[in-house]
Scaffold this motif. Sequence first.
Motif, short mmCIF file in Angstrom:
data_model
loop_
_atom_site.label_atom_id
_atom_site.label_comp_id
_atom_site.label_asym_id
_atom_site.label_seq_id
_atom_site.Cartn_x
_atom_site.Cartn_y
_atom_site.Cartn_z
N ASP A 236 9.69 -33.90 21.45
CA ASP A 236 9.19 -33.44 22.75
C ASP A 236 7.68 -33.58 22.89
OD1 ASP A 236 11.76 -32.62 23.16
OD2 ASP A 236 11.33 -30.48 23.13
N THR A 237 6.99 -33.32 21.79
CA THR A 237 5.53 -33.30 21.84
C THR A 237 4.94 -34.66 22.21
OG1 THR A 237 5.66 -33.61 19.46
CG2 THR A 237 5.17 -31.40 20.24
N ARG A 238 5.74 -35.72 22.02
CA ARG A 238 5.29 -37.05 22.43
C ARG A 238 4.99 -37.12 23.93
NH1 ARG A 238 8.08 -42.73 20.72
NH2 ARG A 238 7.21 -43.99 22.38
N TYR A 239 5.69 -36.27 24.70
CA TYR A 239 5.54 -36.34 26.16
C TYR A 239 4.69 -35.20 26.72
CZ TYR A 239 9.01 -39.84 25.33
OH TYR A 239 9.65 -40.96 24.85
N LEU A 240 4.04 -34.49 25.82
CA LEU A 240 3.18 -33.37 26.21
C LEU A 240 1.77 -33.89 26.44
CD1 LEU A 240 2.77 -30.21 26.29
CD2 LEU A 240 2.33 -30.36 23.84
N VAL A 241 1.20 -33.61 27.61
CA VAL A 241 -0.19 -34.01 27.85
C VAL A 241 -1.12 -32.82 27.64
CG1 VAL A 241 0.47 -35.87 29.44
CG2 VAL A 241 -0.10 -33.62 30.35
N SER B 147 14.70 -33.10 32.18
CA SER B 147 14.01 -31.81 32.19
C SER B 147 14.49 -30.87 31.08
CB SER B 147 14.16 -31.13 33.56
OG SER B 147 15.52 -30.96 33.89
N PHE B 148 15.63 -31.17 30.46
CA PHE B 148 16.02 -30.34 29.30
C PHE B 148 14.93 -30.36 28.24
CE2 PHE B 148 20.93 -30.94 29.88
CZ PHE B 148 20.86 -30.23 31.06
N THR B 149 14.14 -31.45 28.24
CA THR B 149 13.09 -31.62 27.24
C THR B 149 12.07 -30.49 27.27
OG1 THR B 149 13.41 -34.00 27.49
CG2 THR B 149 11.38 -33.29 26.40
N PHE B 150 11.77 -29.95 28.48
CA PHE B 150 10.74 -28.91 28.52
C PHE B 150 11.32 -27.49 28.51
CE2 PHE B 150 10.44 -30.35 33.21
CZ PHE B 150 11.29 -29.36 33.70
N ARG C 257 2.86 -29.96 32.15
CA ARG C 257 2.31 -30.63 30.97
C ARG C 257 3.27 -31.68 30.41
NH1 ARG C 257 0.22 -26.76 26.65
NH2 ARG C 257 -0.78 -28.68 25.94
N TYR C 258 4.43 -31.83 31.04
CA TYR C 258 5.41 -32.84 30.59
C TYR C 258 5.71 -33.83 31.72
CZ TYR C 258 6.27 -29.82 26.56
OH TYR C 258 6.14 -29.08 25.41
N PRO C 259 4.72 -34.59 32.18
CA PRO C 259 4.95 -35.45 33.35
C PRO C 259 6.01 -36.53 33.12
CG PRO C 259 2.83 -35.93 32.32
CD PRO C 259 3.34 -34.67 31.67
N SER C 260 6.24 -36.94 31.88
CA SER C 260 7.21 -38.01 31.62
C SER C 260 8.65 -37.51 31.62
CB SER C 260 6.96 -38.67 30.28
OG SER C 260 5.67 -39.20 30.23
N VAL C 261 8.84 -36.21 31.74
CA VAL C 261 10.20 -35.68 31.78
C VAL C 261 10.34 -34.80 33.02
CG1 VAL C 261 10.64 -35.95 29.32
CG2 VAL C 261 9.58 -33.85 30.13
N HIS C 262 9.78 -35.30 34.13
CA HIS C 262 9.85 -34.76 35.48
C HIS C 262 8.70 -33.83 35.82
CE1 HIS C 262 13.61 -36.77 35.85
NE2 HIS C 262 14.25 -35.97 35.02
N GLY C 263 8.01 -33.26 34.82
CA GLY C 263 6.79 -32.54 35.11
C GLY C 263 6.97 -31.30 35.97
N ALA C 264 5.97 -31.03 36.81
CA ALA C 264 5.98 -29.83 37.64
C ALA C 264 7.13 -29.88 38.65
CB ALA C 264 4.63 -29.70 38.37
N PRO C 265 7.54 -28.72 39.15
CA PRO C 265 8.60 -28.71 40.17
C PRO C 265 8.21 -29.53 41.40
CG PRO C 265 8.12 -26.48 39.41
CD PRO C 265 7.06 -27.37 38.83
N VAL C 266 9.25 -29.99 42.13
CA VAL C 266 8.99 -30.65 43.42
C VAL C 266 9.06 -29.65 44.57
CG1 VAL C 266 9.71 -32.96 42.73
CG2 VAL C 266 11.44 -31.35 43.62
N HIS C 267 9.59 -28.44 44.30
CA HIS C 267 9.82 -27.48 45.39
C HIS C 267 10.05 -26.10 44.79
CE1 HIS C 267 10.79 -27.05 49.68
NE2 HIS C 267 11.71 -26.16 49.34
N CYS D 215 19.43 -29.40 19.93
CA CYS D 215 18.40 -30.18 19.21
C CYS D 215 16.98 -29.82 19.65
CB CYS D 215 18.64 -31.69 19.39
SG CYS D 215 20.24 -32.22 18.77
N ALA D 216 16.62 -28.56 19.43
CA ALA D 216 15.30 -28.07 19.85
C ALA D 216 14.20 -28.99 19.32
CB ALA D 216 15.10 -26.65 19.33
N GLY D 217 13.30 -29.36 20.20
CA GLY D 217 12.16 -30.18 19.80
C GLY D 217 12.39 -31.67 19.94
#
Lengths: 263, 263
Positions: A257-262, A119-122, A182-192, A31-33
Amino acid sequence: MTAPIDPGALGPDQARALFRAGLRVPTSGWCAGWTQANLIGVPREDAYDLLLFAQRNPKPCPVLDVTEPGGTSASLFAGDLRTDLPGYVVYEHGEPVAEVADATPYWREDLVSFLIGCSFTFEDALREAGVPVRHIEQNRNVPMYRTNRMCRRAGGFGGPLVVSMRPVPAAQVADAVRVTARYPSVHGAPVHVGAPVELGIDDLAAPDFGDPVEIRVDEIPVFWACGVTPQAAVMASRPKLAIGHAPGHMAITDARDTRYLVP
Amino acid sequence: MTAPIDPGALGPDQARALFRAGLRVPTSGWCAGWTQANLIGVPREDAYDLLLFAQRNPKPCPVLDVTEPGGTSASLFAGDLRTDLPGYVVYEHGEPVAEVADATPYWREDLVSFLIGCSFTFEDALREAGVPVRHIEQNRNVPMYRTNRMCRRAGGFGGPLVVSMRPVPAAQVADAVRVTARYPSVHGAPVHVGAPVELGIDDLAAPDFGDPVEIRVDEIPVFWACGVTPQAAVMASRPKLAIGHAPGHMAITDARDTRYLVP
Protein backbone atom coordinates in the motif's frame (compact mmCIF):
# COMPACT_ATOMS: atom_id res chain seq x y z
CA MET A 1 -14.30 -24.00 1.45
CA THR A 2 -14.49 -21.58 4.37
CA ALA A 3 -12.74 -18.25 4.71
CA PRO A 4 -9.70 -18.05 7.00
CA ILE A 5 -10.26 -16.68 10.50
CA ASP A 6 -7.88 -13.76 9.98
CA PRO A 7 -7.75 -12.93 6.26
CA GLY A 8 -6.02 -9.64 7.05
CA ALA A 9 -2.91 -11.53 8.13
CA LEU A 10 -2.49 -13.44 4.87
CA GLY A 11 0.06 -12.59 2.20
CA PRO A 12 -0.94 -12.17 -1.46
CA ASP A 13 0.32 -15.65 -2.42
CA GLN A 14 -1.70 -17.33 0.33
CA ALA A 15 -4.87 -15.43 -0.56
CA ARG A 16 -4.49 -16.15 -4.26
CA ALA A 17 -4.02 -19.87 -3.55
CA LEU A 18 -7.35 -19.91 -1.66
CA PHE A 19 -9.13 -18.12 -4.49
CA ARG A 20 -7.54 -20.42 -7.07
CA ALA A 21 -8.89 -23.35 -5.06
CA GLY A 22 -12.39 -21.89 -5.34
CA LEU A 23 -13.01 -19.63 -2.32
CA ARG A 24 -15.44 -16.91 -3.35
CA VAL A 25 -15.55 -13.91 -0.98
CA PRO A 26 -15.22 -10.12 -1.20
CA THR A 27 -11.64 -9.11 -0.44
CA SER A 28 -12.17 -6.03 1.70
CA GLY A 29 -10.09 -6.51 4.85
CA TRP A 30 -7.88 -9.15 3.25
CA CYS A 31 -4.07 -9.01 3.20
CA ALA A 32 -3.49 -5.88 5.28
CA GLY A 33 -0.82 -3.67 3.74
CA TRP A 34 -1.10 -5.15 0.25
CA THR A 35 -2.60 -3.24 -2.65
CA GLN A 36 -5.83 -4.51 -4.17
CA ALA A 37 -6.83 -3.91 -7.77
CA ASN A 38 -9.76 -3.98 -10.15
CA LEU A 39 -9.41 -6.14 -13.27
CA ILE A 40 -10.68 -5.31 -16.72
CA GLY A 41 -9.51 -7.18 -19.81
CA VAL A 42 -10.44 -6.42 -23.41
CA PRO A 43 -9.17 -7.62 -26.80
CA ARG A 44 -6.11 -5.79 -28.13
CA GLU A 45 -8.23 -3.94 -30.70
CA ASP A 46 -10.14 -2.21 -27.87
CA ALA A 47 -7.14 -1.69 -25.57
CA TYR A 48 -6.19 1.77 -26.86
CA ASP A 49 -9.68 3.15 -26.29
CA LEU A 50 -9.78 1.64 -22.81
CA LEU A 51 -6.31 2.94 -21.90
CA LEU A 52 -7.28 6.39 -23.17
CA PHE A 53 -10.58 6.18 -21.25
CA ALA A 54 -8.53 5.52 -18.13
CA GLN A 55 -6.16 8.41 -18.90
CA ARG A 56 -9.15 10.75 -19.34
CA ASN A 57 -10.85 9.52 -16.17
CA PRO A 58 -7.98 9.03 -13.71
CA LYS A 59 -10.11 9.38 -10.59
CA PRO A 60 -12.19 6.21 -11.20
CA CYS A 61 -9.59 4.52 -13.44
CA PRO A 62 -6.05 4.90 -12.04
CA VAL A 63 -4.04 2.38 -14.06
CA LEU A 64 -1.56 0.46 -11.92
CA ASP A 65 -0.44 -2.08 -14.53
CA VAL A 66 -1.24 -3.36 -18.03
CA THR A 67 -0.36 -6.85 -19.31
CA GLU A 68 1.04 -7.79 -22.67
CA PRO A 69 -1.67 -9.16 -25.01
CA GLY A 70 -2.70 -12.60 -23.73
CA GLY A 71 -0.62 -12.13 -20.57
CA THR A 72 -1.82 -14.04 -17.50
CA SER A 73 0.32 -12.24 -14.96
CA ALA A 74 1.60 -8.69 -14.54
CA SER A 75 4.59 -6.97 -13.04
CA LEU A 76 2.47 -6.22 -9.95
CA PHE A 77 0.69 -9.58 -9.90
CA ALA A 78 2.78 -12.75 -9.85
CA GLY A 79 -0.29 -15.02 -9.72
CA ASP A 80 -2.50 -16.17 -12.60
CA LEU A 81 -5.03 -13.51 -13.56
CA ARG A 82 -7.38 -16.17 -14.98
CA THR A 83 -7.87 -18.05 -11.70
CA ASP A 84 -6.44 -16.13 -8.73
CA LEU A 85 -9.25 -13.66 -8.15
CA PRO A 86 -12.25 -14.84 -6.13
CA GLY A 87 -14.70 -14.08 -8.93
CA TYR A 88 -15.08 -12.79 -12.49
CA VAL A 89 -17.80 -11.37 -14.70
CA VAL A 90 -17.58 -12.09 -18.43
CA TYR A 91 -19.23 -9.66 -20.84
CA GLU A 92 -20.09 -10.22 -24.49
CA HIS A 93 -21.25 -7.14 -26.39
CA GLY A 94 -21.79 -5.43 -23.05
CA GLU A 95 -24.02 -8.13 -21.57
CA PRO A 96 -22.81 -10.10 -18.56
CA VAL A 97 -22.91 -13.67 -19.87
CA ALA A 98 -21.18 -15.51 -17.03
CA GLU A 99 -20.11 -15.06 -13.42
CA VAL A 100 -17.33 -17.54 -12.77
CA ALA A 101 -14.59 -18.47 -10.33
CA ASP A 102 -12.24 -19.44 -13.18
CA ALA A 103 -12.00 -17.23 -16.28
CA THR A 104 -9.67 -19.58 -18.18
CA PRO A 105 -12.30 -20.81 -20.68
CA TYR A 106 -13.01 -17.20 -21.73
CA TRP A 107 -9.39 -15.97 -21.94
CA ARG A 108 -8.15 -15.02 -25.40
CA GLU A 109 -4.69 -14.86 -26.90
CA ASP A 110 -5.04 -11.12 -27.49
CA LEU A 111 -6.69 -10.13 -24.22
CA VAL A 112 -5.04 -7.07 -22.64
CA SER A 113 -5.69 -6.90 -18.89
CA PHE A 114 -5.68 -3.70 -16.88
CA LEU A 115 -5.14 -3.57 -13.13
CA ILE A 116 -6.84 -0.47 -11.76
CA GLY A 117 -6.45 0.98 -8.28
CA CYS A 118 -9.03 -0.02 -5.64
CA SER A 119 -10.22 1.90 -2.61
CA PHE A 120 -9.87 -1.20 -0.42
CA THR A 121 -6.20 -0.24 -0.48
CA PHE A 122 -6.73 2.75 1.83
CA GLU A 123 -9.14 1.06 4.22
CA ASP A 124 -6.32 -0.01 6.54
CA ALA A 125 -5.24 3.63 6.74
CA LEU A 126 -8.82 4.70 7.50
CA ARG A 127 -9.08 2.18 10.31
CA GLU A 128 -5.71 3.19 11.70
CA ALA A 129 -7.02 6.76 11.80
CA GLY A 130 -10.01 5.53 13.78
CA VAL A 131 -12.50 5.92 10.93
CA PRO A 132 -14.92 2.96 10.95
CA VAL A 133 -15.31 0.89 7.78
CA ARG A 134 -18.85 -0.37 8.04
CA HIS A 135 -18.86 -3.10 5.38
CA ILE A 136 -15.85 -4.73 7.09
CA GLU A 137 -17.58 -4.45 10.49
CA GLN A 138 -20.68 -6.02 8.99
CA ASN A 139 -18.72 -8.58 6.98
CA ARG A 140 -20.34 -7.50 3.73
CA ASN A 141 -19.25 -6.35 0.29
CA VAL A 142 -18.90 -2.56 -0.09
CA PRO A 143 -21.99 -0.89 -1.61
CA MET A 144 -21.42 0.57 -5.09
CA TYR A 145 -23.70 2.80 -7.16
CA ARG A 146 -23.96 4.03 -10.73
CA THR A 147 -24.15 7.84 -10.71
CA ASN A 148 -25.56 10.47 -13.04
CA ARG A 149 -22.05 11.80 -13.72
CA MET A 150 -20.76 10.77 -17.12
CA CYS A 151 -17.09 9.97 -17.70
CA ARG A 152 -15.14 11.61 -20.52
CA ARG A 153 -15.48 9.40 -23.60
CA ALA A 154 -12.53 7.81 -25.42
CA GLY A 155 -13.26 6.27 -28.80
CA GLY A 156 -15.77 3.50 -28.24
CA PHE A 157 -15.74 3.79 -24.45
CA GLY A 158 -18.06 5.92 -22.36
CA GLY A 159 -20.39 5.49 -19.43
CA PRO A 160 -21.31 6.67 -15.94
CA LEU A 161 -19.03 7.15 -12.95
CA VAL A 162 -19.49 4.36 -10.40
CA VAL A 163 -18.82 5.13 -6.73
CA SER A 164 -18.32 3.15 -3.55
CA MET A 165 -19.94 4.43 -0.34
CA ARG A 166 -18.77 4.35 3.27
CA PRO A 167 -20.85 5.90 6.05
CA VAL A 168 -18.61 8.15 8.17
CA PRO A 169 -19.46 9.83 11.49
CA ALA A 170 -19.86 13.56 10.83
CA ALA A 171 -17.01 14.35 13.20
CA GLN A 172 -14.65 12.14 11.20
CA VAL A 173 -15.49 13.13 7.61
CA ALA A 174 -12.54 15.50 7.48
CA ASP A 175 -10.22 12.72 8.68
CA ALA A 176 -11.60 10.37 6.02
CA VAL A 177 -10.91 12.98 3.32
CA ARG A 178 -7.45 13.79 4.62
CA VAL A 179 -6.36 10.15 4.93
CA THR A 180 -7.64 8.98 1.55
CA ALA A 181 -6.37 12.07 -0.30
CA ARG A 182 -2.89 10.69 0.36
CA TYR A 183 -3.63 7.70 -1.91
CA PRO A 184 -4.37 9.34 -5.28
CA SER A 185 -3.52 6.18 -7.27
CA VAL A 186 -6.25 4.19 -5.55
CA HIS A 187 -9.05 6.77 -6.04
CA GLY A 188 -7.80 9.29 -3.48
CA ALA A 189 -10.15 11.78 -1.83
CA PRO A 190 -13.92 11.31 -2.07
CA VAL A 191 -15.77 12.65 -5.11
CA HIS A 192 -18.84 13.56 -3.03
CA VAL A 193 -19.87 13.92 0.61
CA GLY A 194 -23.53 13.52 1.65
CA ALA A 195 -26.57 14.33 -0.56
CA PRO A 196 -26.70 11.09 -2.58
CA VAL A 197 -29.54 12.45 -4.68
CA GLU A 198 -27.11 14.90 -6.28
CA LEU A 199 -25.31 11.88 -7.72
CA GLY A 200 -28.62 10.47 -8.94
CA ILE A 201 -28.68 7.86 -6.17
CA ASP A 202 -32.26 7.52 -4.93
CA ASP A 203 -31.90 4.67 -2.46
CA LEU A 204 -28.69 3.88 -0.60
CA ALA A 205 -30.27 0.61 0.52
CA ALA A 206 -30.33 -0.64 -3.07
CA PRO A 207 -26.76 -0.51 -4.42
CA ASP A 208 -26.11 -1.43 -8.04
CA PHE A 209 -23.20 -3.66 -6.97
CA GLY A 210 -22.24 -5.15 -3.59
CA ASP A 211 -24.34 -5.07 -0.42
CA PRO A 212 -26.18 -2.33 1.48
CA VAL A 213 -24.69 -1.36 4.84
CA GLU A 214 -26.10 0.29 7.95
CA ILE A 215 -25.93 4.09 8.09
CA ARG A 216 -26.26 5.44 11.63
CA VAL A 217 -28.01 8.65 12.53
CA ASP A 218 -24.78 10.60 13.15
CA GLU A 219 -23.18 9.40 9.91
CA ILE A 220 -22.78 10.96 6.47
CA PRO A 221 -22.55 8.80 3.34
CA VAL A 222 -19.18 9.48 1.70
CA PHE A 223 -18.57 8.50 -1.92
CA TRP A 224 -15.31 7.50 -3.58
CA ALA A 225 -14.71 6.91 -7.30
CA CYS A 226 -14.78 3.16 -7.98
CA GLY A 227 -12.85 0.88 -10.30
CA VAL A 228 -16.08 -0.82 -11.39
CA THR A 229 -16.48 2.26 -13.64
CA PRO A 230 -14.74 0.49 -16.58
CA GLN A 231 -17.27 -2.34 -16.28
CA ALA A 232 -20.12 0.19 -16.44
CA ALA A 233 -18.40 1.56 -19.56
CA VAL A 234 -18.24 -1.95 -21.00
CA MET A 235 -21.98 -2.36 -20.39
CA ALA A 236 -22.67 1.00 -22.05
CA SER A 237 -20.20 0.63 -24.90
CA ARG A 238 -20.57 -3.06 -25.77
CA PRO A 239 -17.12 -4.26 -26.89
CA LYS A 240 -17.10 -7.80 -28.27
CA LEU A 241 -15.58 -9.27 -25.09
CA ALA A 242 -14.55 -8.05 -21.66
CA ILE A 243 -13.53 -9.86 -18.49
CA GLY A 244 -13.77 -8.03 -15.17
CA HIS A 245 -13.45 -9.01 -11.53
CA ALA A 246 -16.74 -9.64 -9.71
CA PRO A 247 -17.29 -6.29 -7.94
CA GLY A 248 -15.63 -6.36 -4.51
CA HIS A 249 -13.74 -9.55 -5.39
CA MET A 250 -10.40 -8.00 -6.22
CA ALA A 251 -6.96 -8.92 -7.50
CA ILE A 252 -4.59 -8.91 -4.53
CA THR A 253 -1.28 -7.64 -5.86
CA ASP A 254 2.34 -7.95 -4.78
CA ALA A 255 2.63 -4.18 -4.24
CA ARG A 256 2.61 -2.68 -0.76
CA ASP A 257 0.00 0.00 0.00
CA THR A 258 2.77 2.41 0.92
CA ARG A 259 3.87 2.45 -2.72
CA TYR A 260 0.77 4.53 -3.49
CA LEU A 261 1.03 6.84 -0.49
CA VAL A 262 2.07 10.42 -1.29
CA PRO A 263 3.76 12.70 1.27
CA MET B 1 10.61 39.01 -35.07
CA THR B 2 11.94 39.84 -31.62
CA ALA B 3 10.84 38.35 -28.31
CA PRO B 4 8.64 40.49 -26.05
CA ILE B 5 10.33 42.34 -23.21
CA ASP B 6 8.34 40.51 -20.53
CA PRO B 7 7.29 37.10 -21.89
CA GLY B 8 6.32 35.98 -18.39
CA ALA B 9 3.41 38.43 -18.41
CA LEU B 10 1.83 37.06 -21.59
CA GLY B 11 -1.21 34.80 -21.67
CA PRO B 12 -1.24 31.55 -23.64
CA ASP B 13 -3.20 33.06 -26.57
CA GLN B 14 -0.75 35.93 -26.93
CA ALA B 15 2.28 33.64 -26.81
CA ARG B 16 0.79 31.21 -29.30
CA ALA B 17 0.01 34.06 -31.70
CA LEU B 18 3.68 35.13 -31.62
CA PHE B 19 4.85 31.56 -32.26
CA ARG B 20 2.30 31.14 -35.04
CA ALA B 21 3.73 34.27 -36.62
CA GLY B 22 7.18 32.69 -36.60
CA LEU B 23 8.93 33.63 -33.36
CA ARG B 24 11.33 30.85 -32.45
CA VAL B 25 12.52 30.87 -28.82
CA PRO B 26 12.69 28.49 -25.87
CA THR B 27 9.63 29.00 -23.65
CA SER B 28 11.19 28.75 -20.20
CA GLY B 29 10.02 31.80 -18.26
CA TRP B 30 7.10 32.46 -20.60
CA CYS B 31 3.49 32.87 -19.46
CA ALA B 32 3.95 32.72 -15.69
CA GLY B 33 1.31 30.54 -14.05
CA TRP B 34 0.38 28.65 -17.22
CA THR B 35 1.27 25.01 -17.72
CA GLN B 36 3.73 24.11 -20.46
CA ALA B 37 3.76 20.77 -22.24
CA ASN B 38 5.86 18.54 -24.43
CA LEU B 39 4.36 17.42 -27.74
CA ILE B 40 4.71 14.02 -29.35
CA GLY B 41 2.47 12.89 -32.18
CA VAL B 42 2.45 9.47 -33.83
CA PRO B 43 0.12 7.69 -36.27
CA ARG B 44 -2.92 6.00 -34.69
CA GLU B 45 -1.34 2.57 -35.25
CA ASP B 46 1.50 3.49 -32.86
CA ALA B 47 -0.62 5.39 -30.35
CA TYR B 48 -1.40 2.45 -28.08
CA ASP B 49 2.25 1.57 -27.65
CA LEU B 50 3.13 5.20 -26.95
CA LEU B 51 0.28 5.63 -24.45
CA LEU B 52 1.32 2.42 -22.71
CA PHE B 53 4.97 3.58 -22.76
CA ALA B 54 3.81 6.73 -20.97
CA GLN B 55 1.76 4.72 -18.47
CA ARG B 56 4.78 2.57 -17.70
CA ASN B 57 7.13 5.54 -17.40
CA PRO B 58 5.03 8.17 -15.64
CA LYS B 59 7.97 10.12 -14.25
CA PRO B 60 9.33 11.23 -17.65
CA CYS B 61 5.99 10.86 -19.50
CA PRO B 62 3.10 12.26 -17.44
CA VAL B 63 0.24 12.45 -19.96
CA LEU B 64 -1.77 15.65 -19.61
CA ASP B 65 -3.94 15.28 -22.72
CA VAL B 66 -4.34 13.19 -25.88
CA THR B 67 -6.03 14.40 -29.07
CA GLU B 68 -8.45 12.53 -31.27
CA PRO B 69 -6.72 11.13 -34.39
CA GLY B 70 -5.90 14.04 -36.69
CA GLY B 71 -6.89 16.54 -34.01
CA THR B 72 -5.15 19.91 -34.15
CA SER B 73 -6.22 21.15 -30.74
CA ALA B 74 -6.81 19.52 -27.37
CA SER B 75 -8.98 20.11 -24.35
CA LEU B 76 -6.00 21.79 -22.65
CA PHE B 77 -4.76 23.58 -25.78
CA ALA B 78 -7.19 25.82 -27.66
CA GLY B 79 -4.55 26.84 -30.24
CA ASP B 80 -3.43 24.97 -33.35
CA LEU B 81 -0.93 22.25 -32.48
CA ARG B 82 0.53 22.39 -36.01
CA THR B 83 1.63 26.02 -35.82
CA ASP B 84 1.39 27.42 -32.29
CA LEU B 85 4.57 25.99 -30.81
CA PRO B 86 7.83 27.86 -31.46
CA GLY B 87 9.46 24.85 -33.10
CA TYR B 88 9.02 21.24 -34.14
CA VAL B 89 11.17 18.24 -34.99
CA VAL B 90 9.82 15.77 -37.55
CA TYR B 91 11.06 12.18 -37.41
CA GLU B 92 10.76 9.52 -40.10
CA HIS B 93 11.75 6.01 -39.07
CA GLY B 94 13.43 7.54 -36.02
CA GLU B 95 15.59 9.99 -37.98
CA PRO B 96 15.03 13.71 -37.53
CA VAL B 97 14.26 14.83 -41.09
CA ALA B 98 13.15 18.41 -40.48
CA GLU B 99 13.21 21.13 -37.85
CA VAL B 100 10.41 23.53 -38.67
CA ALA B 101 8.35 26.40 -37.29
CA ASP B 102 5.17 25.08 -38.95
CA ALA B 103 4.39 21.35 -38.85
CA THR B 104 1.32 21.59 -41.09
CA PRO B 105 2.94 19.99 -44.16
CA TYR B 106 3.82 16.90 -42.11
CA TRP B 107 0.52 16.51 -40.24
CA ARG B 108 -1.51 13.40 -41.03
CA GLU B 109 -5.21 12.60 -40.76
CA ASP B 110 -4.50 9.86 -38.25
CA LEU B 111 -1.87 11.59 -36.13
CA VAL B 112 -2.56 11.23 -32.39
CA SER B 113 -0.86 13.98 -30.39
CA PHE B 114 0.16 13.65 -26.77
CA LEU B 115 0.72 16.60 -24.45
CA ILE B 116 3.15 15.58 -21.74
CA GLY B 117 3.95 17.51 -18.59
CA CYS B 118 7.01 19.80 -18.62
CA SER B 119 9.24 20.87 -15.78
CA PHE B 120 9.10 24.52 -16.93
CA THR B 121 5.71 24.42 -15.18
CA PHE B 122 7.30 24.37 -11.72
CA GLU B 123 10.02 26.92 -12.39
CA ASP B 124 7.83 29.78 -11.17
CA ALA B 125 7.39 27.90 -7.91
CA LEU B 126 11.16 27.35 -7.67
CA ARG B 127 11.85 31.04 -8.18
CA GLU B 128 9.17 32.02 -5.66
CA ALA B 129 10.95 29.74 -3.16
CA GLY B 130 14.18 31.62 -3.87
CA VAL B 131 15.80 28.78 -5.85
CA PRO B 132 17.67 30.23 -8.83
CA VAL B 133 16.85 28.92 -12.30
CA ARG B 134 20.11 29.39 -14.15
CA HIS B 135 18.97 28.93 -17.75
CA ILE B 136 16.38 31.68 -17.26
CA GLU B 137 19.00 33.95 -15.66
CA GLN B 138 21.32 33.25 -18.58
CA ASN B 139 18.51 33.49 -21.16
CA ARG B 140 19.31 30.07 -22.54
CA ASN B 141 17.47 26.83 -23.22
CA VAL B 142 17.57 24.30 -20.35
CA PRO B 143 20.32 21.64 -20.73
CA MET B 144 18.99 18.12 -21.33
CA TYR B 145 20.90 14.83 -21.36
CA ARG B 146 20.31 11.25 -22.43
CA THR B 147 21.05 8.94 -19.47
CA ASN B 148 22.11 5.32 -19.07
CA ARG B 149 18.77 4.49 -17.42
CA MET B 150 16.43 2.61 -19.73
CA CYS B 151 12.70 3.18 -19.64
CA ARG B 152 10.28 0.24 -19.36
CA ARG B 153 9.42 -0.90 -22.88
CA ALA B 154 5.88 -0.95 -24.31
CA GLY B 155 5.39 -2.80 -27.58
CA GLY B 156 7.55 -1.06 -30.15
CA PHE B 157 8.63 1.76 -27.83
CA GLY B 158 11.72 1.79 -25.67
CA GLY B 159 14.68 4.04 -25.04
CA PRO B 160 16.70 5.93 -22.46
CA LEU B 161 15.45 8.31 -19.81
CA VAL B 162 16.20 11.93 -20.72
CA VAL B 163 16.72 14.45 -17.92
CA SER B 164 16.86 18.22 -17.59
CA MET B 165 19.46 19.74 -15.28
CA ARG B 166 19.36 22.81 -13.03
CA PRO B 167 22.35 23.75 -10.86
CA VAL B 168 21.12 24.41 -7.30
CA PRO B 169 23.11 25.89 -4.39
CA ALA B 170 23.81 23.06 -1.94
CA ALA B 171 21.89 24.87 0.80
CA GLN B 172 18.78 24.97 -1.40
CA VAL B 173 18.72 21.43 -2.82
CA ALA B 174 16.21 20.32 -0.19
CA ASP B 175 13.96 23.26 -1.08
CA ALA B 176 14.18 22.38 -4.77
CA VAL B 177 13.13 18.80 -4.01
CA ARG B 178 10.33 19.84 -1.69
CA VAL B 179 8.87 22.41 -4.08
CA THR B 180 8.98 20.27 -7.20
CA ALA B 181 7.67 17.13 -5.44
CA ARG B 182 4.37 18.97 -5.18
CA TYR B 183 4.02 18.88 -8.98
CA PRO B 184 3.99 15.14 -9.76
CA SER B 185 2.19 15.60 -13.11
CA VAL B 186 4.97 17.77 -14.49
CA HIS B 187 7.86 15.44 -13.50
CA GLY B 188 7.74 16.11 -9.76
CA ALA B 189 10.79 15.57 -7.57
CA PRO B 190 14.25 15.13 -9.12
CA VAL B 191 15.33 11.67 -10.25
CA HIS B 192 18.97 12.29 -9.26
CA VAL B 193 21.02 14.82 -7.26
CA GLY B 194 24.73 15.33 -8.02
CA ALA B 195 27.10 12.67 -9.45
CA PRO B 196 26.20 13.02 -13.15
CA VAL B 197 28.51 10.14 -14.03
CA GLU B 198 26.10 7.76 -12.31
CA LEU B 199 23.55 8.70 -14.97
CA GLY B 200 26.15 8.12 -17.68
CA ILE B 201 26.61 11.86 -18.23
CA ASP B 202 30.31 12.53 -18.82
CA ASP B 203 30.26 16.22 -19.61
CA LEU B 204 27.63 18.61 -18.32
CA ALA B 205 29.00 21.24 -20.71
CA ALA B 206 27.86 19.15 -23.68
CA PRO B 207 24.11 18.53 -23.31
CA ASP B 208 22.33 16.31 -25.85
CA PHE B 209 19.56 18.92 -26.19
CA GLY B 210 19.40 22.61 -25.24
CA ASP B 211 22.27 24.76 -24.01
CA PRO B 212 24.95 24.34 -21.34
CA VAL B 213 24.62 26.62 -18.31
CA GLU B 214 27.05 27.90 -15.71
CA ILE B 215 27.48 25.75 -12.61
CA ARG B 216 28.99 27.65 -9.70
CA VAL B 217 31.34 26.21 -7.15
CA ASP B 218 28.72 25.98 -4.37
CA GLU B 219 26.14 24.36 -6.66
CA ILE B 220 25.00 20.77 -7.21
CA PRO B 221 23.60 19.64 -10.54
CA VAL B 222 20.03 18.43 -9.96
CA PHE B 223 18.30 16.25 -12.56
CA TRP B 224 14.60 16.02 -13.34
CA ALA B 225 12.91 13.53 -15.68
CA CYS B 226 12.26 15.23 -19.02
CA GLY B 227 9.44 15.05 -21.56
CA VAL B 228 11.96 14.75 -24.38
CA THR B 229 12.14 11.10 -23.31
CA PRO B 230 9.42 10.07 -25.83
CA GLN B 231 11.51 11.66 -28.60
CA ALA B 232 14.51 9.60 -27.51
CA ALA B 233 12.20 6.56 -27.65
CA VAL B 234 11.16 7.56 -31.18
CA MET B 235 14.82 7.75 -32.19
CA ALA B 236 15.48 4.32 -30.66
CA SER B 237 12.28 2.66 -31.84
CA ARG B 238 11.86 4.14 -35.32
CA PRO B 239 8.11 4.49 -35.91
CA LYS B 240 7.19 5.52 -39.45
CA LEU B 241 6.44 9.12 -38.42
CA ALA B 242 6.59 11.22 -35.30
CA ILE B 243 6.27 14.95 -34.69
CA GLY B 244 7.69 16.45 -31.49
CA HIS B 245 8.27 19.92 -30.17
CA ALA B 246 11.80 21.28 -30.59
CA PRO B 247 13.30 20.59 -27.14
CA GLY B 248 12.68 23.57 -24.84
CA HIS B 249 10.19 25.05 -27.32
CA MET B 250 7.00 23.95 -25.61
CA ALA B 251 3.25 23.99 -26.08
CA ILE B 252 1.82 26.65 -23.77
CA THR B 253 -1.52 25.31 -22.60
CA ASP B 254 -4.67 26.87 -21.22
CA ALA B 255 -4.28 25.06 -17.87
CA ARG B 256 -3.08 26.90 -14.77
CA ASP B 257 0.00 25.53 -12.99
CA THR B 258 -2.03 25.19 -9.81
CA ARG B 259 -4.09 22.46 -11.48
CA TYR B 260 -1.05 20.17 -11.12
CA LEU B 261 -0.14 21.19 -7.58
CA VAL B 262 -0.86 18.56 -4.92
CA PRO B 263 -1.42 19.44 -1.24
